[in-house]
Design a protein around this motif. Structure first.
Motif, PDB file in Angstrom:
ATOM      1  N   THR A  80     -28.056  19.389  46.692  1.00 22.71           N
ATOM      2  CA  THR A  80     -28.236  20.734  46.156  1.00 22.71           C
ATOM      3  C   THR A  80     -26.914  21.480  46.235  1.00 22.71           C
ATOM      4  OG1 THR A  80     -30.537  20.787  46.891  1.00 22.71           O
ATOM      5  CG2 THR A  80     -29.521  22.901  46.376  1.00 22.71           C
ATOM      6  N   ARG A 131     -33.678  13.163  38.622  1.00 23.25           N
ATOM      7  CA  ARG A 131     -33.743  14.392  37.839  1.00 23.25           C
ATOM      8  C   ARG A 131     -32.605  15.327  38.249  1.00 23.25           C
ATOM      9  NH1 ARG A 131     -36.712  14.167  33.347  1.00 23.25           N
ATOM     10  NH2 ARG A 131     -37.324  16.358  33.482  1.00 23.25           N
ATOM     11  N   SER A 133     -31.360  19.061  37.755  1.00 24.06           N
ATOM     12  CA  SER A 133     -31.897  20.368  37.360  1.00 24.06           C
ATOM     13  C   SER A 133     -30.820  21.427  37.448  1.00 24.06           C
ATOM     14  CB  SER A 133     -33.080  20.748  38.255  1.00 24.06           C
ATOM     15  OG  SER A 133     -34.111  19.783  38.168  1.00 24.06           O
ATOM     16  N   SER A 138     -34.298  20.479  33.252  1.00 23.37           N
ATOM     17  CA  SER A 138     -34.336  19.326  34.150  1.00 23.37           C
ATOM     18  C   SER A 138     -34.348  18.064  33.299  1.00 23.37           C
ATOM     19  CB  SER A 138     -35.575  19.395  35.047  1.00 23.37           C
ATOM     20  OG  SER A 138     -35.600  18.295  35.940  1.00 23.37           O
ATOM     21  N   ARG A 139     -33.364  17.182  33.528  1.00 17.07           N
ATOM     22  CA  ARG A 139     -33.244  15.968  32.722  1.00 17.07           C
ATOM     23  C   ARG A 139     -33.096  14.742  33.624  1.00 17.07           C
ATOM     24  NH1 ARG A 139     -30.849  16.079  27.349  1.00 17.07           N
ATOM     25  NH2 ARG A 139     -31.137  18.130  26.408  1.00 17.07           N
ATOM     26  N   THR A 140     -33.570  13.609  33.118  1.00 19.28           N
ATOM     27  CA  THR A 140     -33.367  12.351  33.826  1.00 19.28           C
ATOM     28  C   THR A 140     -31.978  11.814  33.508  1.00 19.28           C
ATOM     29  OG1 THR A 140     -35.727  11.806  33.788  1.00 19.28           O
ATOM     30  CG2 THR A 140     -34.191   9.993  34.112  1.00 19.28           C
ATOM     31  N   TYR A 175     -27.681  22.003  29.360  1.00 16.67           N
ATOM     32  CA  TYR A 175     -28.338  22.653  30.502  1.00 16.67           C
ATOM     33  C   TYR A 175     -28.259  24.183  30.410  1.00 16.67           C
ATOM     34  CZ  TYR A 175     -28.463  17.989  32.523  1.00 16.67           C
ATOM     35  OH  TYR A 175     -28.705  16.653  32.741  1.00 16.67           O
TER      36      TYR A 175
END
Length: 212
Positions: A80, A131, A133, A138-140, A175
């Motif tokens: 994070t 994922r 984010s 949020s994308r793989t 994003y």
């Protein structure tokens, strides 16, 4: 009478605050073999200005990384980043990056990656799928991670240090980091190169620390 009542309330509030337990602070770095040592974790990025790339970093990075050498699929990777900690070395630019034009740090205080699958990708390398984010997207993605090895900590007896480094690229506009306005005018690019690196600390099993 009104002033006396206010003073009593103030004294009561102070007594309550004084009696509240203070959260325990760790005596030192976490040595669970998975938690990133915050003093030695970093997230840096490069993005084109008009012609040349400009570098920046985020100063607040946290996460967990544990990738067993013999069974990487059983590992875990997550990190994070606090968006308000963006730092390009230019205060005015950093302030602009925190606004809704880009990171919108007041609304989206963190960016995060949560891995769900780890597969070997050659000696000292794995691919981590999960994922990513950022803001409201949020994308793989699959992020290649280098396993930098493990060494004894030279200043912490019976503690081993393991290092990791991940390098990947994203399109910031995917994003919603920007509307495309500055990209269209040629002021900055859309592709963003990112590198996340860090170390974890682990107690060495069976090791006897020397007397102090």
């Amino acid at each position: 009478m009104r002033h006396t009542f206010a003073a009593l309330l103030a004294v009561l509030a102070l007594s309550i605050l004084s009696a509240a337990p203070v959260p325990a602070q760790p005596d030192g770095p976490v040595t669970d073999g998975a938690t990133l040592d915050p003093a030695h974790a970093s997230a840096t990025f490069w993005i084109r200005h008009i012609v040349a790339p400009v570098a920046g970093r985020f100063n607040a990075v946290a996460g967990t990384v544990a990738i067993p050498a013999g069974n990487p699929g059983a590992g875990r990777v997550a990190f994070t980043v606090r968006t308000e900690s963006v730092d390009t070395g230019v205060a005015a630019r950093d302030t602009h990056l925190r606004t809704a034009d880009f990171l919108d740090a007041a609304v989206y205080p963190t960016m995060a990656f949560a891995g769900s699958r780890i597969v070997p990708a050659g000696k000292g390398r794995v691919n981590v799928t999960g994922r990513l984010s950022i803001k409201d997207v949020s994308r793989t993605v699959t992020i290649p991670v280098r396993l930098l090895g493990t060494k004894p900590h030279p200043m912490m007896p019976c503690v081993d240090v393991t290092g990791y480094e991940a390098s990947f690229s994203i399109n910031r506009l995917d994003y919603h980091v920007g509307t495309g306005k500055f990209f269209t005018m040629g002021a900055m690019g859309d592709a963003t190169d990112i590198r996340v690196s860090g170390e974890t600390l682990a107690e060495r099993p069976g090791c006897v620390k020397p007397p102090q």
